[in-house]
Every structure is written in structure tokens, then in C-alpha cells.
Design an enzyme around this catalytic site. Structure first.
Site, PDB file in Angstrom:
ATOM      1  N   ALA A 197       0.845  -1.206   0.000  1.00  0.00           N
ATOM      2  CA  ALA A 197       0.000   0.000   0.000  1.00  0.00           C
ATOM      3  C   ALA A 197       0.873   1.245   0.000  1.00  0.00           C
ATOM      4  O   ALA A 197       2.091   1.155  -0.119  1.00  0.00           O
ATOM      5  CB  ALA A 197      -0.918  -0.012   1.219  1.00  0.00           C
ATOM      6  N   ASN A 198       0.280   2.413   0.112  1.00  0.00           N
ATOM      7  CA  ASN A 198       1.037   3.663   0.255  1.00  0.00           C
ATOM      8  C   ASN A 198       0.292   4.604   1.190  1.00  0.00           C
ATOM      9  O   ASN A 198      -0.780   4.262   1.683  1.00  0.00           O
ATOM     10  CB  ASN A 198       1.305   4.290  -1.119  1.00  0.00           C
ATOM     11  CG  ASN A 198       0.017   4.620  -1.842  1.00  0.00           C
ATOM     12  OD1 ASN A 198      -0.761   5.432  -1.381  1.00  0.00           O
ATOM     13  ND2 ASN A 198      -0.227   3.945  -2.964  1.00  0.00           N
ATOM     14  N   ARG A 199       0.843   5.792   1.418  1.00  0.00           N
ATOM     15  CA  ARG A 199       0.315   6.686   2.457  1.00  0.00           C
ATOM     16  C   ARG A 199      -0.798   7.622   1.995  1.00  0.00           C
ATOM     17  O   ARG A 199      -1.172   8.538   2.720  1.00  0.00           O
ATOM     18  CB  ARG A 199       1.448   7.539   3.029  1.00  0.00           C
ATOM     19  CG  ARG A 199       2.506   6.728   3.715  1.00  0.00           C
ATOM     20  CD  ARG A 199       3.518   7.634   4.392  1.00  0.00           C
ATOM     21  NE  ARG A 199       4.686   6.879   4.791  1.00  0.00           N
ATOM     22  CZ  ARG A 199       4.740   6.124   5.872  1.00  0.00           C
ATOM     23  NH1 ARG A 199       3.697   6.054   6.672  1.00  0.00           N
ATOM     24  NH2 ARG A 199       5.840   5.452   6.164  1.00  0.00           N
TER      25      ARG A 199
END
Ligand code: C5P
Length: 311
Positions: free
Chosen positions: A119-121
Site C-alpha cells: 500500500a502507500n500513504r
């Protein structure tokens, strides 16, 4: 409602309701037998005749066990949407009325196995705000959102997806559209063959390598699609050479506009509430001041309306 219908004003709330000349919205919630009871029916009719607005009740489960029927409170987001519509500035210009828009927002989750993912932020705040801002100007908006913890914006149709491939499918099945704004931080790679079972640690053995494969580029697909929207807009989250990379992206992705921002950790932009962007198009580069993400969204929606109007 019974007190309102009879003008009883013996506490703060009922006194305010009697004293106000502003619109009043009622969101009733009660047991189904109470809702259909004759006095309630009479009171609701009186209130409607007095110009009181209603949202709900809806049919469904009640708080009480084994009671279901009409009386369930409308969903909170629907109440918010009804309140917003009621208090909306009726004189607000709707330059995007009759236009359709597809917006992507949030991260994507690319499964490694049933419990782990890449995932990412991204929080989805900027994409969600843009979807809401376009809707406010009258556009019919479909928001394709990756997994986020913020609520669906009011007045927008939200489609929830997890993976980049699902996002692409939802976006292309939303075509044709007049406007596409691809804000999602789509994962560049997914695991080549994610495991159907949880990958177990094997004592004494090296960890299993993760073989990655490239995800489809949704912006590029839309930018080169045979049903390409009139206006295709992408984002460029960069940590270096923001302008240069933004310009290159404009050509490569077949976009009309790239909104470039510096997401270096010290800017606090990724996941934060403010954004500092540069608008890159064939006309050149325009740097906007540091703004709240809602303000960036409102400005971008106004710019989109101006572009579509040929300004
Ligand atoms: O190539 P890069 O990821 O930097 O491009 C960013 C822009 O492209 C954003 O608008 C993003 O939403 C879009 N994008 C996409 N699908 C991908 C990767 C990026 O739509 N797989």
C-alpha cells in the site's frame, strides 16, 4: 415532532424551532408502530404542510431485536447530503451542469496473500475533495476510491475498489465521461501471483522472494482511450524535479493537465490536509500558493469549468 406540530416551546430545542425562520430538516427515527400510529401520521402531515423538510425514516432493522420496518433513521451521510442540498446556495453557478466526471482517489492495496498487501500513504483527501468540488459545480460525478478511512463525499456516486486492476475496470466502465481526474496513488506494481493462503514462515529457511509485475496505468489508458474524455487530468506526486517530471508525464500519459506536487516527507502533503501544487499544461506552468486541499479542489473545479467553456 408532536411538539413541533403543536408549537409547544418548553425547552431550548423546541423554542428555537418555533423561533426560527430558517429551513428545518427532520430525520425521524422511531419504532415502526409509532411511525404508523395515527397521531404521528397527523403530525407529519401538519409539519409537511408547514414547510418542514423530511429525510427518512427508512425501512430496515431497528435497535430493538426482532423489530424491523419503517422507522429506521436515514444513513448519516444521506442526512448530511439532504442538509447540504437544503442549505445550498441556490444562486451558486452550476457551470458543470450536464457534464459527467470520473475521479480516482486514495491508494490501492495489492494483495501479497489473504492478510498482507502492498500500500502507500495516500489518504484520499485530495481526490475526495475534487469529486465533491466538481459535484458542487453541477457535474454528475463517479468517484472510484481505493481503501480510505474518510467518508464518501455527499452528492457523488462512490465505487469502492481495492486493487489497481479493479480501479481500471471501474474507471473504464464509467466511460464515456466529459472529465477524468486521476488522483489516486495507484501502486505501480502488484505481486505477480498473490498467494491464496497465508504465506508461512519456514524455520531456518530464507523468506520467500516477492516477484512483482507492473500494474496497468489508469491515467495513460484513459488518456489514450477511444472514448477519451474531453479533459483528462493527472497528478504527479514527486520528490524531486517536480516541474520536469510533470511536463514529461503530460506527454506520456496523454493528459491535458498535470497537477504536480512535491510529496517529500518534510512537506507533510501526503496524508496531510494542505497541498502546494503546480498546474502544468500546454499553456505553461502555474504555481498555486500553499492551500487547504478543499481550496485546491475548488480552484481546480473552477479551472476545469473554464477550460470546458473554452476560456
Ligand atoms: O506515473 P505516476 O504514477 O507518477 O503518475 C501519476 C498519475 O498517474 C496520477 O494521476 C495517478 O493517478 C496516475 N496513475 C494511474 N495508474 C497508475 C499509476 C499512476 O492512473 N498505475
Amino acid at each position: 415532532m408532536a411538539k413541533m406540530a403543536h408549537g409547544l416551546a418548553d425547552d431550548l430545542a423546541s423554542t428555537i424551532l418555533l423561533a426560527t425562520d430558517r429551513p428545518v430538516l427532520v430525520a425521524p427515527a422511531m419504532n415502526p408502530k409509532m411511525w404508523t400510529a395515527a397521531p404521528t401520521t397527523r403530525n407529519v402531515a401538519t409539519l409537511k404542510a408547514d414547510g418542514i423538510h423530511f429525510i427518512g425514516p427508512m425501512a430496515g432493522e431497528m435497535a430493538e431485536k426482532n423489530e424491523a420496518g419503517f422507522g429506521r433513521m436515514a444513513e448519516p451521510l444521506d442526512i448530511v447530503a439532504a442538509a447540504e442540498a437544503l442549505f445550498a446556495d441556490k444562486d451558486q453557478a452550476k457551470p458543470l451542469a450536464g457534464k459527467t466526471a470520473i475521479v480516482t482517489s486514495g491508494p490501492t492495496h495489492e494483495p501479497i496473500d489473504p492478510v498482507r498487501y502492498i500500500a502507500n500513504r495516500s489518504s484520499g483527501r485530495q481526490g475526495h475533495a475534487i469529486a465533491a468540488a466538481l459535484a458542487k459545480l453541477g457535474a454528475k460525478v463517479t468517484l472510484v476510491s481505493g481503501p480510505v478511512t474518510i467518508p464518501d463525499p455527499a452528492g457523488v456516486t462512490t465505487v469502492h475498489v481495492e486493487r489497481a486492476e479493479e480501479m481500471l475496470e471501474a474507471v473504464t466502465s464509467g466511460l464515456p465521461a466529459d472529465i477524468a481526474v486521476m488522483v489516486a496513488a495507484v501502486a505501480d506494481w502488484r505481486v505477480a501471483s498473490s498467494s491464496g493462503q497465508k504465506i508461512k514462515k519456514q524455520p531456518g529457511e530464507a523468506p520467500a522472494p516477492l516477484l512483482l509485475t507492473e500494474n496497468p496505468d489508469i491515467l495513460k489508458t484513459v488518456g489514450h482511450h477511444e472514448q477519451r474524455p474531453t479533459l483528462v487530468i493527472g497528478f504527479a506526486a514527486e520528490t524531486q524535479n517536480v516541474e520536469e517530471n510533470g511536463r514529461a508525464k503530460l506527454a506520456r500519459k496523454g493528459a491535458d493537465m498535470i497537477v504536480a506536487n512535491d510529496v517529500s516527507p518534510e512537506t507533510g502533503i501526503m496524508g496531510g490536509s494542505r497541498n502546494s501544487v503546480k498546474i502544468i499544461s500546454a499553456d505553461g506552468i502555474e504555481a498555486w500558493p500553499d492551500l487547504d486541499k478543499d481550496e485546491v479542489a475548488a480552484r481546480l473545479a473552477a479551472l476545469i469549468a473554464a477550460r470546458l467553456a473554452g476560456a
